[in-house]
Design a protein around this motif. Structure first.
Motif: not given
Lengths: 210, 271
Positions: B89, B30, B86-87, B134-135, B28, B34, B22, B204, B212, A45, B26, B207, A177-179, B137
């Motif tokens: 889209x 977390x 916020x990205x 690592x990733x 987010x 990721x 979709x 966020x 944010x 998409x 698609x 973070x 984020x770091x990953x 939150x």
């Protein structure tokens, strides 16, 4: 440090002449494949974003591969020197496609946005600077330039270590984020730079001592 | 997903609705990973029922709701909302739910209540993104609204989409939808709603406060540090040449309804 017993030897992966052309074409397949998918709405998409990131990732991969040639030769004696130019050029071609997709497909040529991006956003300034520095390297990646520039060619191509640092930071910033992915690629790039620095320092010490 | 009894509500967006495939593939989220595909592929272990949602804090009538009792008690409406991430889209999603204000009215916020704090679930055994790394939150995911934002008729607690109960990857069994704010304000799989006096911490913002803000109102004039928010990629517009980019509207196009909430507030400073 191991001695460069096989440093002079060049090995070929394929037996015929023009193999680098063939390998170059193979190297461009990931881009061709995703372009075909994207043009036919088969990249999911959010296709432009996927393609843009895919090209960036492969640019990083080829840059890393080019930087690995010398350490590999020193550590294991395996020389892939004859493929280094091709790997470097592939990194450049992917970087060029990455930037082109960002400009033409993602931002759709909106000059106001593009100008603001490269004057205000460290994330994009770093990426753009890395691309700009790759241009002279790509332009001089030919036998004629090597002959013409002599010793200066080697100094010019040290720029690749600057590119690696810029790319490492740009790549880290590309994620929220770091990953595992971003950190391992950034660490590998940084590792190549550090290896080079240590290598040069030790060579200098050896020279000074002899 | 099970069918819900729902009827068309107000504020129907005029844009083309994003395809169910979709909307559900698609995401987010977390807590599940990721990548955009992680929520749909890695949320199979998650059990959204039985589930309780507690409404507590500065209220006259705190209560722990069973999710199905809550759904039975609230008349459900379909709200076709624009959703701006916020990205940069966007989608258009037919949510099924009820105004948060209806639930808060039952709880009767006290005069001292000024903010609403939301808390999501922590279940590392069912949510692979919560197992550290690592990733990761800080869990639980927390969000917040000013009380007047929470009481606004646009602010929805969604329990379904496309007429059926929420899929795990979209925040089952109950999530927040605040259509004039960036998507990350829409906390998923909510367990606790607490009325409080002070501005609560939000995930966020903690973070990365430079990227944010607490308010996170959709605003084409306030850039994200890493990209412009002036326009957005339309999800599912079709391939490279589907023309899928459009201008982003102030308050995501809901300015007529919500601009009054912010008066003369400096929206560049309080982003």
């Amino acid at each position: 440090m191991p001695r460069l017993t096989k440093a002079g030897r060049t090995r070929t992966l394929l037996p015929w002449r023009g193999e680098t052309m063939v390998l170059m074409a193979v190297g461009l397949l990931p881009a061709a494949l995703y372009f075909w998918y994207g043009a036919h709405d088969r990249l999911g998409p959010d296709p432009v974003n996927v393609f843009e990131r895919w090209l960036g990732l492969w640019a990083v991969r080829f840059l890393l591969a080019a930087l690995l040639v010398t350490p590999l030769r020193v550590v294991s004696g395996i020389s892939l020197l004859r493929y280094r130019r091709m790997l470097g050029l592939l990194a450049f071609w992917y970087a060029l496609m990455h930037v082109s997709v960002y400009v033409a497909l993602d931002q759709q040529g909106n000059l106001a946005v593009l100008w603001r991006d490269i004057t205000h956003r460290p994330f994009l300034m770093l990426g753009f600077a890395a691309f700009v520095l790759l241009v002279p390297l790509a332009l001089t990646s030919n036998d004629w330039s090597i002959r013409k520039l002599g010793r200066r060619w080697g100094r010019l191509h040290q720029l690749v270590y600057g590119v690696a640092v810029l790319v490492a930071v740009h790549f880290l910033l590309a994620f929220k984020t770091y990953n595992a992915t971003s950190v391992s690629y950034a660490a590998a790039l940084t590792g190549m730079v550090l290896w080079r620095v240590i290598f040069l320092v030790r060579a200098r010490i050896r020279r000074a001592g002899s | 997903a099970e069918a819900l009894h729902t009827r068309p509500g107000p504020f129907q967006a005029a844009e083309k609705t994003t395809a169910l495939q979709d909307v559900t593939h698609y995401n987010n989220f977390y807590e599940f990973g990721l990548d955009k595909t992680d929520p749909s592929t890695r949320s199979g272990q998650f059990r959204p029922r039985p589930w309780t949602l507690s409404v507590e804090g500065l209220v006259a009538h705190p209560r722990v709701w069973d999710i199905d009792a809550l759904i039975a008690a609230m008349p459900l409406e379909e709200r076709l909302y624009r959703m701006r991430c916020v990205e940069a889209w966007s989608m258009v999603i037919p949510w099924d739910g009820f105004p948060l204000a209806s639930l808060l009215a039952l709880a009767e916020p006290l005069g001292s209540a000024r903010y609403v704090a939301f808390e999501s679930v922590v279940r590392p055994a069912e949510m692979p993104g919560q197992t550290g790394g690592l990733d990761s939150l800080a869990w639980p995911y927390v969000e917040g609204l000013r009380l007047d934002e929470a009481m606004h008729p646009l602010t929805l607690l969604a329990v379904g989409l496309y007429g059926e109960t929420l899929p795990n990857q979209n925040g089952a069994p109950v999530r927040l939808v605040v259509p004039w704010k960036y998507g990350f304000k829409g906390i998923k799989s909510i367990t606790r709603i607490r009325l409080v006096e002070k501005m609560p911490p939000t995930t966020w913002n903690q973070m990365n406060p430079a990227e944010y803000g607490f308010f996170a109102n959709v605003n084409p004039d306030v850039d994200h540090p890493r990209w412009s928010q002036a326009s957005e990629r339309v999800i599912g517009a079709g391939g490279f040449f589907g023309g899928g980019r459009k201008k982003t509207l102030m308050f995501n196009g809901y300015g007529a309804q919500v601009a009054g909430l912010y008066g003369t507030m400096n929206l560049s400073r309080f982003y």
